[in-house]
Design an enzyme around this catalytic site. Structure first.
Site, PDB file in Angstrom:
ATOM      1  N   SER A  50     -77.532 -19.132  -2.682  1.00 53.64           N
ATOM      2  CA  SER A  50     -78.931 -18.924  -3.075  1.00 53.64           C
ATOM      3  C   SER A  50     -79.601 -17.926  -2.145  1.00 53.64           C
ATOM      4  CB  SER A  50     -79.684 -20.254  -3.029  1.00 53.64           C
ATOM      5  OG  SER A  50     -81.084 -20.055  -3.133  1.00 53.64           O
ATOM      6  N   TYR A  66     -82.609 -27.593   1.106  1.00 55.74           N
ATOM      7  CA  TYR A  66     -81.838 -26.938   0.041  1.00 55.74           C
ATOM      8  C   TYR A  66     -81.130 -25.698   0.585  1.00 55.74           C
ATOM      9  CZ  TYR A  66     -80.911 -23.989  -4.027  1.00 55.74           C
ATOM     10  OH  TYR A  66     -80.308 -23.167  -4.947  1.00 55.74           O
TER      11      TYR A  66
END
Length: 336
Positions: free
Chosen positions: A130, A155
């Site tokens: 990501s 995350y």
């Protein structure tokens, strides 16, 4: 199925669905895996699967990748070649409320996939990272050649951990692995928890849109069709070992491991996206200015020189065309 088939985890998710459909349309077999959790409306995930199920060369398994035994059976008994691991617990803000979901899905689940690939001697593992891994980096555009050692959300930390875990397996077991740092993917069949979908829903329902950092946000919005073309090319680009350890940087290794940015390299102001949605939906948005959210960053921009040079691809969809296509799908899907 055959060894030419591609295993896609998270096949009911946004990118997984789009990639599976593209491969199936090209005549390639796909084995899809998903646990169809309720992070967002499972009806959307089931609708995506219904589209994929129309293809004869699609096989689906409902499984939770955190279930070690289930993953072991899948890798031992399945017929497939490359593995594209897209399943994950997504969302920066959700990680502030439900941290253990990220432990199970993003760490335990990924370890089970790595072990499956190791024992199966998988020829290429492509996995989702990501843009969030860039965390506190301030130099733009974000480059794969820069260190990413300062995540600002759990995350992001799990995605950075995925890159490191994959590198360890590449080094120890010779597993070819390529990580993909996705930048704000949007388009038809998109995720309801992402800005484009949230804004469209709010505009059509006459609800206010919260613009964080008082609207001073820029994102490298990347259209889904561009993304899956890039991923398809990366699948065929199996990383090899670098012969020398001289001049290595965070994007390369003496192990068969690689990482790429999958972005547009053309960041857009978030209020500009709202304006485009207003034009396509024919309604005026109500907006509220809000402070920056914990774990968020004011702007993102992907440097994609390596992607262009090594797989010969550059995203081409403008934000105007992308929003138009998204809204057309949104209207059809929701009947509005």
């Amino acid at each position: 199925m055959s060894q030419d088939a591609v295993l896609i985890t998270g096949a009911a998710g946004f990118i997984g669905f789009a990639l599976a459909r593209r491969l199936l349309e090209a005549g390639r077999a796909v084995v899809g895996v998903d646990n169809i959790n309720d992070y967002y409306d499972p009806a959307l995930k089931k609708a995506r699967l219904a589209v994929l199920s129309e293809f004869d060369k699609f096989a689906f398994h409902k499984a939770d990748l955190a279930d070690r035994r289930a993953v072991e059976r899948m890798f031992a008994e399945g017929e497939f070649g490359p593995v594209v691991h897209l399943a994950a617990q997504a969302g920066v803000r959700y990680s502030l409320k439900n941290p253990y979901a990220y432990l199970d899905a993003n760490l335990a689940g990924f370890l089970n996939v790595l072990e499956g690939c190791r024992h199966r001697k998988t020829g290429h593992l492509v996995f989702a990272s990501s843009s969030s891994v860039y965390g506190g980096n301030t130099r733009l555009p974000f480059s794969v050649h820069d260190n990413v050692d300062h995540p600002i959300s759990l995350y992001a930390a799990t995605k950075k951990a995925n890159e490191l875990m994959a590198h360890a397996y590449s080094h120890l077991y010779g597993l070819p692995a390529t990580g993909l740092r996705f930048f704000t993917v949007y388009g038809p069949w998109g995720r309801p928890d992402m800005a484009m979908y949230i804004f469209a829903k709010a505009i059509t329902e006459g609800q206010p849109i919260r613009l964080f950092n008082r609207g001073e946000m820029r994102r490298d919005f990347t259209y889904i069709d561009d993304v899956v073309i890039a991923v398809e090319r990366v699948i065929a680009k199996i990383p090899g070992k670098t012969q020398s350890s001289d001049n290595l940087d965070p994007s390369t290794s003496t192990a068969p491991w690689r990482v790429y940015n999958i972005g547009n390299n053309r960041p857009v102001e978030v209020p500009r996206v709202v304006t485009l949605l207003e034009q396509e939906l024919g309604r005026k948005a109500k907006t509220e200015l809000a402070p920056m959210q914990p774990g968020d960053v004011p702007q993102t921009c992907a440097e994609i020189d390596d992607l262009m040079r090594e797989v010969g691809f550059r995203p081409a969809t403008s934000i105007e065309d992308g929003v138009q296509k998204f809204v057309a799908w949104y209207r059809q899907y929701h009947g509005c």
